[in-house]
Design an enzyme around this catalytic site. Structure first.
Site, PDB file in Angstrom:
ATOM      1  N   GLU A 174      42.445  39.208  43.836  1.00 13.06           N
ATOM      2  CA  GLU A 174      43.596  38.578  43.185  1.00 13.06           C
ATOM      3  C   GLU A 174      43.330  37.120  42.809  1.00 13.06           C
ATOM      4  OE1 GLU A 174      47.133  39.199  45.512  1.00 13.06           O
ATOM      5  OE2 GLU A 174      47.128  41.366  45.160  1.00 13.06           O
ATOM      6  N   GLU A 293      45.225  48.306  45.441  1.00 12.46           N
ATOM      7  CA  GLU A 293      46.398  47.998  46.273  1.00 12.46           C
ATOM      8  C   GLU A 293      47.611  48.612  45.592  1.00 12.46           C
ATOM      9  OE1 GLU A 293      47.272  44.102  47.817  1.00 12.46           O
ATOM     10  OE2 GLU A 293      45.147  43.546  47.879  1.00 12.46           O
TER      11      GLU A 293
END
Length: 505
Positions: A174, A293
């Site tokens: 991320e 995720e």
């Protein structure tokens, strides 16, 4: 009046093969996922290495075949060297991601050994937040080089003579997110990821690499980030990551039940961007996706990492899941499978305690959350190839996702056994749904082996330590093959259904 839905299924028309890595999970050094989750030396069930065997039993029952580690936001400040060597000599560190004290009692060797014992392939992440090329290539050498070099000989000195042979690696986590330690622009990250990946492959040319896509589809740089990162990394990476979490907002359950529609559009948008870069570069290979995720997470209830008190093994985002949550998780699994031609990897986040299908208590029991069941059933039964279907029938209007089909479904076909699995969700909250599926080609003469249903008169019912089996699938769905050879089933409102068909009268 009941909803209706129809589709035709024929093994001659398929989307793609189901990659077993679609049924992956995620272990991060966050909250109680590791400590008092998978690892608790003082627990009555602990093995010689300190890992809970009761939790390990549930992990194997879950059917996951891949596990991502060690993060997550945690990895962006992690020094992997802190977690190897004699445990008594390992430092206690402040983890900036979750304001936690990390004891480093579980590290690379312990985790990879545990994963191998559970039959799990590891997906390791490297720190591209506070570190970079040198630490990443050293970790690959430590894990994968047989011996005869400084880092591989150190692993041998630590008691692990055989290489771990880790084949799948994430280039950070991320990195588009301002919350990330070492947050970078797309240009900064793309350049670093490309050079890191190149160095890692110089150590072990057989590895596969995942570049960071956007943290979610609502990021202001979504789309632009994917394009810029791939323009720099295309030749070095095999996959691009996607992350998404879903929750019910303001009592809008219709939109929540339709979360799969958002995931489906997200996947198509990323595929379009990746294919644009491929076309512009004149490249032959297609970038596949790693949805590493995903889950239901009630993030609105989370106070935020900057508001956390510093603690060791805190209880963080331990959501308790309902029947409705399980149905949404099932719908998200259906979406991933329906895109099996491009989605190769997916990781339910996380495995234990932290927004997880498995819960445990320190010194106490472990149990299955409601979301455990659709995942375990899909992993067990939805194998082989995904068949192409076009659903017609009733639709439901939602505030967030517009007009969506009342039925969310996918069909898989195992050529070796001949087994067909229909996964189906009724998104209707009050109405049952009458499903009719025409069985064509090689499916003529099939019969229903079983129809498993997860539903409840109370869509908010949950499993708890006191009632760990309050919500479990039942085998009385009542699906049948009609006299004219079609599959017929009545699906209860807010339900997850697994219908298994096999050859024979």
């Amino acid at each position: 009046m009941p909803h209706t839905a129809r589709f035709t299924v024929d093994p001659e028309f398929s989307v793609g093969e189901v990659d077993p890595r679609l049924y992956g999970t995620f272990v991060e050094h966050m909250g109680r996922c590791v400590y008092t989750g998978i690892y608790e030396p003082e627990h009555p069930s602990a093995d010689a290495a300190g890992f809970r065997t009761d939790v390990a039993d549930l992990v194997r029952e879950l059917g996951t075949g891949l596990v991502r580690y060690p993060g997550g936001n945690f990895v962006s400040g992690y020094h992997w060297e802190d977690g190897v060597g004699p445990a008594a000599e390992r430092p206690r560190r402040l983890d900036l991601a979750w304001r936690s004290i990390e004891t480093n009692q579980v590290g690379t060797n312990e985790f990879l050994t545990w994963a191998k014992e559970q039959g799990l392939d590891p997906m390791m992440a490297v720190n591209l937040g506070t570190r970079g090329i040198d630490a990443a290539r050293a970790l690959v050498e430590y894990c994968n080089q047989p011996g005869g070099t400084a880092w591989s000989d150190l692993r041998i000195k630590h008691g692990y003579s055989a290489p771990h042979d880790v084949k799948l690696w994430c280039l950070g986590n991320e990195m588009d997110g301002p919350w990330q330690t070492g947050h970078k622009s797309a240009t900064e990250y793309g350049r670093l990821a490309a050079e890191t990946g190149k160095a890692m492959r110089q150590v072990d040319p057989s590895i596969e690499l995942v570049a960071c896509g956007s943290s979610n589809a609502a990021m202001p740089t979504f789309g632009t980030w994917e394009r810029e990162v791939l323009e720099q990394t295309y030749d070095e990476v095999d996959y691009l990551s996607l992350h998404a979490y879903y929750e019910e907002f303001d009592g809008d359950r219709a939109s929540f039940l339709a979360s799969g529609a958002h995931m489906d559009q997200y996947i198509r948008d990323v595929v379009a961007t990746a294919d644009h870069v491929r076309a512009a570069r004149g490249a032959k290979k297609h970038i596949r996706l790693s949805f590493d995720e995903w889950n239901v997470w009630y993030a609105a209830r989370f106070v935020g990492e900057r508001n956390l008190e510093t603690a060791e093994t805190p209880r963080l985002i331990e959501d308790t899941y309902s029947v409705t949550d399980a149905v949404v998780v099932g719908s998200l699994l259906i979406t991933l499978l329906r895109n099996a031609d491009r989605v190769a990897i997916a990781c339910l986040a996380q495995l234990v305690n932290v927004i997880a299908p498995i819960r445990s208590e320190p010194g106490g029991p472990s149990w299955r959350q409601t979301i455990f069941h659709p995942f375990a059933q899909a992993a067990r039964f939805a194998t082989g190839k995904v068949l192409r279907t076009e659903v017609t029938g009733s639709r439901i209007d939602t505030e967030r996702h517009g007009d969506v089909p009342a039925l969310d479904s996918v069909v898989t076909y195992d050529e070796e056994s001949g087994a067909v699995t229909v996964l189906a969700v009724n998104r209707g909250q009050e109405e049952s749904l009458n499903l009719r599926a025409e069985l064509r080609g090689a499916l003529s003469g099939y019969r229903v082996l079983e129809h498993l249903v997860l539903a409840d008169q109370d869509p908010d019912a949950v499993n708890t330590q006191a009632e760990p089996d309050r919500v479990t699938p039942r085998a009385d769905g009542g699906a049948k093959v009609s006299a004219d050879g079609a599959l017929e089933a009545a699906l209860a409102p807010v339900s997850w259904n697994v219908i298994r068909l096999v050859p024979g009268a």
